[in-house]
Design an enzyme around this catalytic site. Structure first.
Site, PDB file in Angstrom:
ATOM      1  N   ASP A  24       0.864  -1.177   0.000  1.00 53.84           N
ATOM      2  CA  ASP A  24       0.000   0.000   0.000  1.00 53.84           C
ATOM      3  C   ASP A  24       0.904   1.231   0.000  1.00 53.84           C
ATOM      4  OD1 ASP A  24      -2.359  -1.477   0.232  1.00 53.84           O
ATOM      5  OD2 ASP A  24      -2.345  -1.421   2.418  1.00 53.84           O
ATOM      6  N   GLY A  46      -2.305  -6.254   2.324  1.00 53.42           N
ATOM      7  CA  GLY A  46      -2.975  -7.432   1.760  1.00 53.42           C
ATOM      8  C   GLY A  46      -3.616  -8.171   2.912  1.00 53.42           C
ATOM      9  N   ASN A 177     -13.735  -9.338   2.382  1.00 53.83           N
ATOM     10  CA  ASN A 177     -12.861  -8.189   2.176  1.00 53.83           C
ATOM     11  C   ASN A 177     -13.111  -7.547   0.811  1.00 53.83           C
ATOM     12  OD1 ASN A 177     -10.884  -6.682   3.536  1.00 53.83           O
ATOM     13  ND2 ASN A 177      -9.341  -7.444   2.139  1.00 53.83           N
ATOM     14  N   LYS A 204     -16.708 -13.586   8.471  1.00 58.92           N
ATOM     15  CA  LYS A 204     -16.753 -12.235   9.029  1.00 58.92           C
ATOM     16  C   LYS A 204     -16.999 -11.242   7.899  1.00 58.92           C
ATOM     17  CE  LYS A 204     -14.567  -8.457   9.255  1.00 58.92           C
ATOM     18  NZ  LYS A 204     -13.571  -7.677   8.568  1.00 58.92           N
ATOM     19  N   GLY A 267      -6.510  -2.390   8.193  1.00 59.50           N
ATOM     20  CA  GLY A 267      -6.040  -3.557   8.936  1.00 59.50           C
ATOM     21  C   GLY A 267      -6.830  -3.890  10.191  1.00 59.50           C
ATOM     22  N   ALA A 268      -7.798  -3.041  10.567  1.00 50.88           N
ATOM     23  CA  ALA A 268      -8.548  -3.289  11.807  1.00 50.88           C
ATOM     24  C   ALA A 268      -9.322  -4.604  11.728  1.00 50.88           C
ATOM     25  CB  ALA A 268      -9.492  -2.128  12.101  1.00 50.88           C
ATOM     26  N   GLY A 269      -9.969  -4.845  10.597  1.00 53.11           N
ATOM     27  CA  GLY A 269     -10.727  -6.087  10.421  1.00 53.11           C
ATOM     28  C   GLY A 269      -9.818  -7.309  10.424  1.00 53.11           C
ATOM     29  N   ASP A 270      -8.622  -7.151   9.855  1.00 52.47           N
ATOM     30  CA  ASP A 270      -7.667  -8.273   9.799  1.00 52.47           C
ATOM     31  C   ASP A 270      -7.142  -8.588  11.197  1.00 52.47           C
ATOM     32  OD1 ASP A 270      -7.993  -8.136   7.021  1.00 52.47           O
ATOM     33  OD2 ASP A 270      -6.362  -6.696   6.835  1.00 52.47           O
TER      34      ASP A 270
END
Length: 330
Positions: A24, A46, A177, A204, A267-270
């Site tokens: 990124d 990623g 995602n 999720k 990246g919070a969800g990851d």
């Protein structure tokens, strides 16, 4: 950095992430469009790779399966996985295609806009015959997204890996995602994301993804349960700072989030997923015990919240001590 002793003390079952790893490019100044950005910082990313590193940061064991370009960026990314204690024997390198790049701008509200350079990128070219099947068979949890479904040959590699993992008894974990700019159309995205829906045992989605997949503008129990399938053990809808909702065969409810100063939601969800998988990899009975599941989701919410307090995904992923501090107000 070696994994920090935490949930499993670096032991326990292997959590394998399948999919893309990319770089990124994030503007040096927040709240501007890509065109207005005076400069960019490179940040490894990623979603599947973020999850793999989230796991090792919390003391779990993880591996990453995917393809990178045989270029400076690809080798840099492989090095970052290794530094973070993620097994890399599922990584292959493509001599003909570059590592994927994404330019990500943070608007003034901390939300993101994406522009991708993948035409094609190495991750899209992973072939079924290049898979490390022995590694896949050794996983207790097999986690994946939907970006690897967009084009062949990666789609076939994804389906094969999922099949091999399932046959070997792994728990299948899916975080679609959604990245609409990468898909030919919204219809194609919805269709392909749903094409493997019924294979996953843990899914999720974010509130935005729930609305997209159901076509509803409501984020409520009825809408969420319209996506339930009989093979599911846990369905989660994340609600940003409001926490998450959870659904199992026997119970459902919500767990509140944590209020922190949000800098970047990347990246919070990851981080949330990595924390959850760490906590269930060796004891899936948690999924049938509401009180214990709520504790695990509170922990996962804390991990997600901490990740929003710094720029970039991987640099912001917490270690056990960070989570303990937020949970216990240290």
């Amino acid at each position: 950095m070696a994994p920090v002793n935490g949930v499993n003390g670096g032991a326990g079952g292997l959590i394998l992430s399948f999919g893309e790893m990319l770089i990124d490019f994030v503007p040096t100044v927040s709240g501007v469009s890509l065109a207005e950005a005076p400069g960019f910082l490179k940040a490894p990313g990623g979603a599947p790779a973020n999850v793999a590193i989230a796991v090792t940061r919390l003391g779990g064991r993880s591996a990453f399966v995917g393809k990178l370009g045989d270029d400076e960026f690809g080798h840099m990314l492989a090095g970052i996985l290794k530094e973070n204690g993620v097994r890399g024997d599922g990584i292959t390198f493509d001599v003909g295609a570059r590592t994927a790049l994404a330019f990500v701008t943070l608007r003034a509200d901390g939300e993101r806009e994406f522009m991708f350079y993948r035409n094609p990128s190495a991750d899209m070219l992973l072939k079924p015959e290049e898979l490390n099947l022995e590694l896949i068979r050794s996983a207790k949890v097999f986690h994946y997204g939907s970006i690897s479904l967009i084009v062949e040959p990666c789609r076939s590699a994804h389906l094969r890996a999922m099949e091999v993992a399932k046959e070997a008894g792994a728990l299948l974990s899916y975080d679609p995602n959604l990245r609409l700019p990468l898909w030919p159309s919204a219809e194609e995205a919805r269709e392909q994301i749903m094409s493997i829906w019924e294979k996953a045992e843990v899914i999720k989605v974010s509130d935005v993804e729930l609305e997209f997949l159901t076509g509803s503008d409501k984020v409520d129990d009825e809408t969420a349960l319209s996506l339930w399938h009989p093979g599911l053990k846990l369905f989660l809808v994340t609600l940003g700072e409001k926490g998450c909702r959870y659904y199992t065969k026997n119970f459902h409810g919500a767990v509140e989030g944590f209020h922190v100063k949000t800098v970047d939601t990347t990246g919070a969800g990851d981080s949330f997923v990595g924390a959850l998988l760490c906590k269930i990899v060796d004891d899936q009975s948690v999924l049938e015990d509401e009180a214990r599941l709520r504790e695990v989701l509170k922990y996962a919410n804390a991990c997600g919240a901490i990740t929003t307090t710094k720029k970039g995904a991987i640099p912001a992923l917490p270690i056990e001590a960070d989570v303990h501090a937020l949970l216990h107000g240290a």
